[in-house]
Design a protein around this motif. Structure first.
Motif, mmCIF file in Angstrom:
data_model
loop_
_atom_site.group_PDB
_atom_site.id
_atom_site.type_symbol
_atom_site.label_atom_id
_atom_site.label_comp_id
_atom_site.label_asym_id
_atom_site.label_seq_id
_atom_site.Cartn_x
_atom_site.Cartn_y
_atom_site.Cartn_z
ATOM 1 N N ALA A 140 0.828 -1.210 0.000
ATOM 2 C CA ALA A 140 0.000 0.000 0.000
ATOM 3 C C ALA A 140 0.860 1.257 0.000
ATOM 4 N N THR A 141 2.035 1.196 0.643
ATOM 5 C CA THR A 141 2.923 2.362 0.686
ATOM 6 C C THR A 141 3.420 2.739 -0.699
ATOM 7 N N ILE A 142 3.579 1.737 -1.562
ATOM 8 C CA ILE A 142 4.007 1.980 -2.951
ATOM 9 C C ILE A 142 2.803 2.465 -3.763
ATOM 10 N N GLN A 143 1.679 1.762 -3.631
ATOM 11 C CA GLN A 143 0.490 2.110 -4.414
ATOM 12 C C GLN A 143 0.022 3.543 -4.153
ATOM 13 N N SER A 144 0.108 3.967 -2.893
ATOM 14 C CA SER A 144 -0.403 5.292 -2.529
ATOM 15 C C SER A 144 0.411 6.422 -3.141
ATOM 16 N N ARG A 145 1.596 6.120 -3.622
ATOM 17 C CA ARG A 145 2.457 7.150 -4.219
ATOM 18 C C ARG A 145 2.438 7.100 -5.745
#
Length: 326
Positions: free
Chosen positions: A146-151
């Motif tokens: 999610a940390t990658i997707q959110s960016r």
């Protein structure tokens, strides 16, 4: 002897106008380029063969005014997924473009990154150099943290409709000098199951056999039975003709080699008949049959006696009983 080039490679889209079935995504990306509002990171999600990598490459070139090939870098995360691989990428990101305005990094199958690789990549994704754009492509978005997707700006590539697949295939077969009819065209397109690449891979096989393409030829290659036999079977189920059901099943699996394809064709025939049927009793039989054969798909795929399983399901459907597989 010259190497035969696959249809998918030969007709891979070279510009946005040649991309099949992703109109919303293409329009959005074109507008971003036109307005100078591109994001620093994108996540392209979707099943195989829907155009993720092709669109990424076109987008990368268009960002650099149709050129900048020296500033486009591709990384296959399936085989370059360690922390060291990502650190090497990060070291290169800091340097400015050679000929374009942006350095574009296309990372295919990004979900294959290790946890350490994702963690190493996150810092760069949070604070990327002004000249860097990342395009992450994946068939399994749920595995991307999610940390990658959110960016990232996320785009979900849809499976391509049968209509669009047929239209695309028709143009290619005409260029290849093949003869075909509407039914054979539809059969080949259906094998793609929403994937342009899968459809064209199958079309390669068909053309290798003959450039004079008929429905019979395609069915032989697929390993399916004739539509006539399947329609007769459905009629026998509706009329509870158990002896005829057994005879037809034996005939169908004497000519067919792919039980899954037979099953999918039969499900399509049941659906078509159910739409047309007005008699309540007949609709009940058809509804039961449809449910039973849809339930059967996973089981038949791994069965050593697919024909017998298919026949038993047909007989059960004729008695209006539901198939139960646990």
């Amino acid at each position: 002897m010259s190497e035969m080039v696959s249809l998918y490679r030969k007709y891979r889209p070279k510009n946005f106008g040649e991309v099949v079935g992703q109109d919303f995504i293409i329009k959005t990306l074109e507008n971003q380029i036109k307005n100078g509002q591109t994001a620093h990171a994108y996540l392209f999600c979707g099943t195989r063969g829907t155009g993720k990598t092709s669109v990424a490459k076109i987008f990368a070139r268009e960002i650099n005014n149709g050129g900048g090939e020296l500033d486009i870098f591709e990384l296959d995360a399936a085989s370059n997924n360690s922390v060291n691989d990502v650190r090497e990428l990060i070291d290169k990101v800091k340097f400015p473009p050679v000929s374009g305005t942006k350095k574009v990094y296309i990372i295919d199958e990004v979900h294959m990154f290790s946890t350490g690789a994702f963690n190493a990549f996150l810092k760069t994704l949070e604070e990327p150099p002004e000249h860097a754009i990342f395009i992450l492509a994946t068939t399994e978005a749920q595995k991307v943290p999610a940390t990658i997707q959110s960016r990232c700006l996320r785009f979900d590539f849809r499976t391509v409709s049968l209509e669009n697949l047929q239209k695309h295939l028709k143009g290619i077969l005409e260029k290849e000098g093949a003869k075909f009819d509407d039914e054979s065209l539809k059969l080949i397109a259906k094998q793609g199951q929403g994937s342009v690449r899968d459809m064209l891979s199958f079309a390669d096989m068909v053309l290798a056999y003959s450039k004079d393409i008929t429905e019979k030829t395609v069915r032989e290659i697929i390993g399916s039975a004739s539509i006539e036999s399947l329609k007769k079977l459905l009629s026998a189920i509706k009329n509870a003709e158990f002896g005829e059901i057994s005879n037809l099943c034996e005939k169908i699996f004497a000519e067919a080699t792919n039980a899954v394809i037979v099953l999918r064709d039969f499900i399509d025939i049941i659906k078509e008949e159910l739409i047309k049927e007005t008699d309540a009793a007949a609709r009940e039989v058809l509804s039961t049959a449809l449910e039973n054969f849809i339930t059967l798909e996973f089981e038949i795929k791994y069965s050593n006696s697919a024909g017998k399983l298919f026949e038993a399901t047909a007989i059960l459907s004729a008695t209006k009983k539901k198939l139960k597989i646990y």
